[in-house]
Design a protein around this motif. Structure first.
Motif, PDB file in Angstrom:
ATOM      1  N   SER A 152      10.886  -1.036   2.558  1.00 38.65           N
ATOM      2  CA  SER A 152      10.426  -0.270   3.850  1.00 38.65           C
ATOM      3  C   SER A 152       9.064  -0.785   4.031  1.00 38.65           C
ATOM      4  O   SER A 152       8.104  -0.888   3.059  1.00 38.65           O
ATOM      5  N   GLU A 153       8.511  -1.018   5.275  1.00 37.16           N
ATOM      6  CA  GLU A 153       7.338  -1.574   5.612  1.00 37.16           C
ATOM      7  C   GLU A 153       6.444  -0.435   5.162  1.00 37.16           C
ATOM      8  O   GLU A 153       5.104  -0.611   4.624  1.00 37.16           O
ATOM      9  N   GLN A 154       6.582   0.631   5.682  1.00 37.46           N
ATOM     10  CA  GLN A 154       5.822   1.905   5.476  1.00 37.46           C
ATOM     11  C   GLN A 154       6.806   2.991   4.699  1.00 37.46           C
ATOM     12  O   GLN A 154       7.651   3.070   4.990  1.00 37.46           O
ATOM     13  N   LEU A 155       6.206   3.574   3.618  1.00 37.15           N
ATOM     14  CA  LEU A 155       6.826   4.708   2.936  1.00 37.15           C
ATOM     15  C   LEU A 155       6.123   5.909   2.953  1.00 37.15           C
ATOM     16  O   LEU A 155       5.076   5.998   3.055  1.00 37.15           O
ATOM     17  N   GLY A 208       1.214  -4.871   0.957  1.00 34.47           N
ATOM     18  CA  GLY A 208       2.642  -4.920   0.870  1.00 34.47           C
ATOM     19  C   GLY A 208       2.996  -6.097   0.399  1.00 34.47           C
ATOM     20  O   GLY A 208       4.284  -6.632   0.714  1.00 34.47           O
ATOM     21  N   SER A 229       5.980  -1.564  -0.018  1.00 35.17           N
ATOM     22  CA  SER A 229       5.288  -0.980   1.272  1.00 35.17           C
ATOM     23  C   SER A 229       3.998  -1.410   1.708  1.00 35.17           C
ATOM     24  O   SER A 229       3.025  -1.412   0.791  1.00 35.17           O
ATOM     25  N   THR A 250       1.545   3.831   2.492  1.00 30.13           N
ATOM     26  CA  THR A 250       2.098   5.091   1.867  1.00 30.13           C
ATOM     27  C   THR A 250       1.516   6.316   2.456  1.00 30.13           C
ATOM     28  O   THR A 250       0.280   6.399   2.420  1.00 30.13           O
TER      29      THR A 250
END
Length: 178
Positions: free
Chosen positions: A109-112, A160, A164, A167
Motif C-alpha cells: 500500500s502506498e499509505q498505511l 516508501g 508505505s 503511516t
C-alpha cells in the motif's frame, strides 16, 4: 546462569509518549473515539486516494486481502488499513499480526493506516512481547514504526523504498482501562 529480571523504561502517560514518539519516527497520529466514523476519518486523511484495501470489520474497502485470488491483486492499493494489537511508547512501533490471507497489504500500500486501541499501548518492548498473540492460521506478525524510509543510496532519503510512503496511526479511545 540465574534469571535476571529486566524492567524496561516506563512513562507517566504512555499514550502521550506513544504519540510523541510516533510523530518523531514519521507517523501521523489521529486520535478518535470509539463512536467516531473511522471511514470518514480515514478518507479525510487521504482525500485523493481511490483504492482502499482492508479486511477490518466496519471498514469500507475496495479490495479485501482475504478474498483476492493472489497477492498481486493488491498492487496499486492507495491506502491499506490494518489493526494493530500492541503499540509501544518507547519506540512508536505497533505490532501488526497477520489476520488476513494476504499480508502484502501491509507493505504494498502506498499509505498505511494502523488502527490501535489506546488501552493497548504499553511502555516498552518487554511489555509488548508479553502481549503478542499470534493468529494460528498465519503465525506471522511484524512491528511497524513509521513509513518505510532509507538513505542508503547516495545518502538521499527515500520514502516508501520497501513499504508505505506514509503511516497513519488512528488511536481509538474506547474508554476501557488496561
Amino acid at each position: 546462569m540465574p534469571e535476571t529480571a529486566v524492567k524496561g523504561i516506563t512513562y507517566p502517560d504512555v499514550a502521550r509518549q506513544f504519540i510523541e514518539t510516533s510523530k518523531n519516527v514519521g507517523c501521523k497520529v489521529i486520535e478518535a473515539k470509539e463512536t467516531d466514523d473511522l471511514n470518514a476519518i480515514i478518507r479525510q486523511a487521504y482525500p485523493d486516494a481511490q483504492v482502499f484495501a482492508s479486511n477490518v470489520k466496519g471498514i469500507q474497502a475496495d479490495r479485501n486481502p482475504d478474498t483476492v485470488a493472489e497477492a498481486q491483486e493488491l498492487n496499486g492499493t492507495d491506502v491499506g488499513i490494518v489493526e494493530g494489537q500492541v503499540a509501544v511508547a518507547e519506540n512508536g512501533c505497533v505490532w501488526v499480526p497477520q489476520t488476513m490471507k494476504e499480508r502484502v497489504v501491509c507493505f504494498v500500500s502506498e499509505q498505511l493506516v494502523i488502527l490501535v486501541r489506546r488501552r493497548r499501548i504499553v511502555n516498552n518492548m518487554h511489555e509488548a512481547y508479553h502481549r503478542i498473540e499470534m493468529d494460528p492460521r498465519y503465525n506471522f506478525g511484524t512491528f511497524i514504526s513509521g513509513p518505510s524510509k532509507t538513505a542508503d543510496i547516495e545518502q538521499a532519503l527515500v520514502m516508501g523504498a520497501q513499504a508505505s510512503r506514509s503511516t497513519t496511526v488512528v488511536l481509538i479511545d474506547d474508554d476501557e482501562k488496561q
